[in-house]
Design an enzyme around this catalytic site. Structure first.
Site, PDB file in Angstrom:
ATOM      1  CG  HIS A  74      -1.893   0.968   1.439  1.00 19.86           C
ATOM      2  ND1 HIS A  74      -1.648   2.266   1.807  1.00 19.86           N
ATOM      3  CD2 HIS A  74      -3.236   0.873   1.292  1.00 19.86           C
ATOM      4  CE1 HIS A  74      -2.791   2.925   1.881  1.00 19.86           C
ATOM      5  NE2 HIS A  74      -3.775   2.104   1.570  1.00 19.86           N
ATOM      6  CD  GLN A 122      -6.668  -4.757   4.129  1.00 22.16           C
ATOM      7  OE1 GLN A 122      -7.563  -5.569   4.363  1.00 22.16           O
ATOM      8  NE2 GLN A 122      -6.911  -3.474   3.910  1.00 22.16           N
ATOM      9  CG  ASP A 124       0.680  -2.395   6.224  1.00 21.59           C
ATOM     10  OD1 ASP A 124      -0.292  -2.620   6.978  1.00 21.59           O
ATOM     11  OD2 ASP A 124       0.594  -1.709   5.196  1.00 21.59           O
ATOM     12  CB  CYS A 167      -3.670   3.143  -1.555  1.00 18.47           C
ATOM     13  SG  CYS A 167      -4.866   4.410  -1.260  1.00 18.47           S
ATOM     14  CE  LYS A 173      -7.168  -0.378   6.324  1.00 17.89           C
ATOM     15  NZ  LYS A 173      -7.999  -0.074   5.160  1.00 17.89           N
TER      16      LYS A 173
HETATM   17  C1  LIG Z   1      -2.201  -2.890   3.636  1.00 24.11           C
HETATM   18  C2  LIG Z   1      -2.574  -1.521   4.099  1.00 24.11           C
HETATM   19  N1  LIG Z   1      -1.651  -0.738   4.664  1.00 24.11           N
HETATM   20  C3  LIG Z   1      -1.942   0.472   5.136  1.00 24.11           C
HETATM   21  C4  LIG Z   1      -3.191   1.005   5.026  1.00 24.11           C
HETATM   22  C5  LIG Z   1      -3.461   2.367   5.551  1.00 24.11           C
HETATM   23  O1  LIG Z   1      -4.353   2.298   6.630  1.00 24.11           O
HETATM   24  P1  LIG Z   1      -4.921   3.631   7.298  1.00 24.11           P
HETATM   25  O2  LIG Z   1      -5.493   4.436   6.162  1.00 24.11           O
HETATM   26  O3  LIG Z   1      -5.958   3.143   8.249  1.00 24.11           O
HETATM   27  O4  LIG Z   1      -3.779   4.322   7.958  1.00 24.11           O
HETATM   28  C6  LIG Z   1      -4.195   0.256   4.413  1.00 24.11           C
HETATM   29  C7  LIG Z   1      -5.555   0.807   4.224  1.00 24.11           C
HETATM   30  O5  LIG Z   1      -6.264   0.422   3.320  1.00 24.11           O
HETATM   31  C8  LIG Z   1      -3.881  -1.044   3.958  1.00 24.11           C
HETATM   32  O6  LIG Z   1      -4.810  -1.812   3.391  1.00 24.11           O
END
Ligand SMILES: Cc1ncc(COP(=O)(O)O)c(C=O)c1O
Length: 408
Positions: free
Chosen positions: A125, A205, A202, A366, A228
């Site tokens: 992401h 997900q 990270d 993203c 999430k």
């Molecule tokens: C794999 C991953 N990393 C990071 C993020 C960013 O999360 P946040 O917008 O809650 O900071 C997301 C959000 O969709 C994500 O799916």
């Protein structure tokens, strides 16, 4: 609150699901973007603002005491949820993005220098790419990329050849938001540690789908978002190994993160407060604790089994549609199906599906470097949670077929 896996009563715990959108029953398949919240999370927010609201940590009155203990209780629940050695290694942030930026700006700034390498994967992401590009530019380090194959699986042989003592950090997602691949992070962490690199996972997900044990995986850092994980927006968690967090300089300066302040110098607070400057998101942290309670009340493995059944069923149904191509067919996946349809723009599908009450996500998710890898502008992504049903998949597939007929 559910304590067996009875879908009818589970869905009652999520009142938002029971509504019509554009004259059709809502089918919410955008869970990778954000999950819905059980009633007890909303009740907790209401309770907090009706009974307990006060600022935390320094107040001596009863409300301050209640607000503080509610906030800190969530930290304890999180330590248990992640099997962390102690709750002071749990830092509250505003989300995954904030947690990754915190590590980049503190660990990164203190440790990276010219010639060092930060490894990210092609599946990331943007929030696990851009903070590393920013700190690389500032420190002279270089961002290198672990490639992904046509199915959406990371190339572990290539990863091994990229690893060297120059690598200071590997930043990789546990699960890809765009195509659902589950990465072999235990093996990846072990390999990184062999060359002395630290690893940031990270977990945005993964945390909602399976159990995470930060000690078993030997994680150095883990970042994720409450929203999430069936909790409120505006709350995130950063877990870190104690010795790393202690050695890292603070991120933001302000109240709460200090021990003593004077004009001749300031000393910083202990973990976790060193990284929590200013008044935090007390109410949402408090309510997040109830989302964790809710998850704990579900029978073990039931979430995974339900989501796996949904993934298999949706994959089978979608595969029968002419001209539909599933992007991301890794053998290890969470319940996310990304797809494209010959000759139809994903956005048009998304807009039309909404007219049938079906909420999916379309676009680059993203993850533009991943879209570029597959030479796509974007995909349609249906992402499921344990409260979704096979009947909803039927409604989705039926609506999708009608959209294709209208658009083709
Ligand atoms: C794999 C991953 N990393 C990071 C993020 C960013 O999360 P946040 O917008 O809650 O900071 C997301 C959000 O969709 C994500 O799916």
């Amino acid at each position: 609150m559910a304590n067996t896996f009875d879908l009818v009563s589970i869905r009652k715990d999520f009142p938002i699901l029971d509504q019509s959108v554009n004259g059709a029953p809502l089918v919410y398949f955008d869970n990778a973007a954000t999950t819905q919240k059980p009633q007890l999370v909303m009740d907790a927010l209401q309770h907090y603002y009706t009974k307990d609201n006060a600022n935390i940590h320094r107040g001596l009155h009863t409300l301050a005491e209640r607000a503080t203990s509610g906030y800190e209780l969530t930290r304890k629940k999180l330590a248990e949820f992640l099997h962390a050695p102690s709750s002071d290694q749990i830092i509250f942030t505003s989300g995954t993005t904030a947690g990754i930026n915190l590590v980049a700006q503190t660990f990164g700034r203190a440790n990276f220098k010219t010639g060092d390498v930060i490894l990210v994967s092609n599946l990331e992401h943007h929030s696990n790419i851009v903070p590393w590009q920013m700190i690389a530019q500032e420190t002279g380090a270089e961002v290198q990329v672990i490639p992904v194959d046509d199915l959406g699986v990371l190339n572990i042989a290539a990863y091994q050849s990229l690893l060297s003592p120059k690598v200071k950090l590997v930043a990789v997602n546990h699960v890809s938001n765009a195509i659902g691949t589950i990465n072999p992070i235990k093996q990846m962490i072990e390999l990184a540690h062999q060359v002395g690199a630290k690893v940031l996972i990270d977990g945005a997900q993964s945390v909602a789908h399976f159990e995470i044990d930060v000690q078993e995986y030997d994680m150095d850092f883990l970042a994720f978002s409450a929203h999430k994980l069936f909790g409120p927006t505006g709350v995130g968690v950063l877990y870190g190994k104690r010795e790393l967090l202690e050695a890292m300089p603070p991120y933001q300066g302000g109240g709460e993160m200090i021990k003593e302040v004077s004009f001749s110098g300031t000393t910083y607070n202990e973990l976790p407060y060193k990284f929590e400057a200013g008044t935090p998101n007390i109410a949402d942290v408090y309510a997040f604790g109830f989302a964790l309670d809710y998850l704990k009340s579900l029978p073990k493995n039931a979430v995974w089994d339900q989501e796996k059944a949904l993934l298999d069923y949706a994959t089978e149904q979608l595969a029968q549609i002419d001209g539909l191509r599933i992007i991301g067919q890794a053998p290890e996946k969470i319940a996310v199906v990304s797809f494209v349809i010959d000759g139809v723009h994903p956005q048009d599908i998304g807009v039309l599906l909404d007219k049938f009450g079906v909420a999916i996500r379309t676009g680059h998710h993203c993850a533009q470097p991943l879209m570029a890898r597959y030479e796509l502008v974007g995909t349609c992504r249906a992402s499921f949670a344990f409260y979704n049903t096979k009947e909803e998949i039927d409604l989705f597939v039926k609506a999708l077929k009608r959209c294709i007929m209208m658009l083709a």
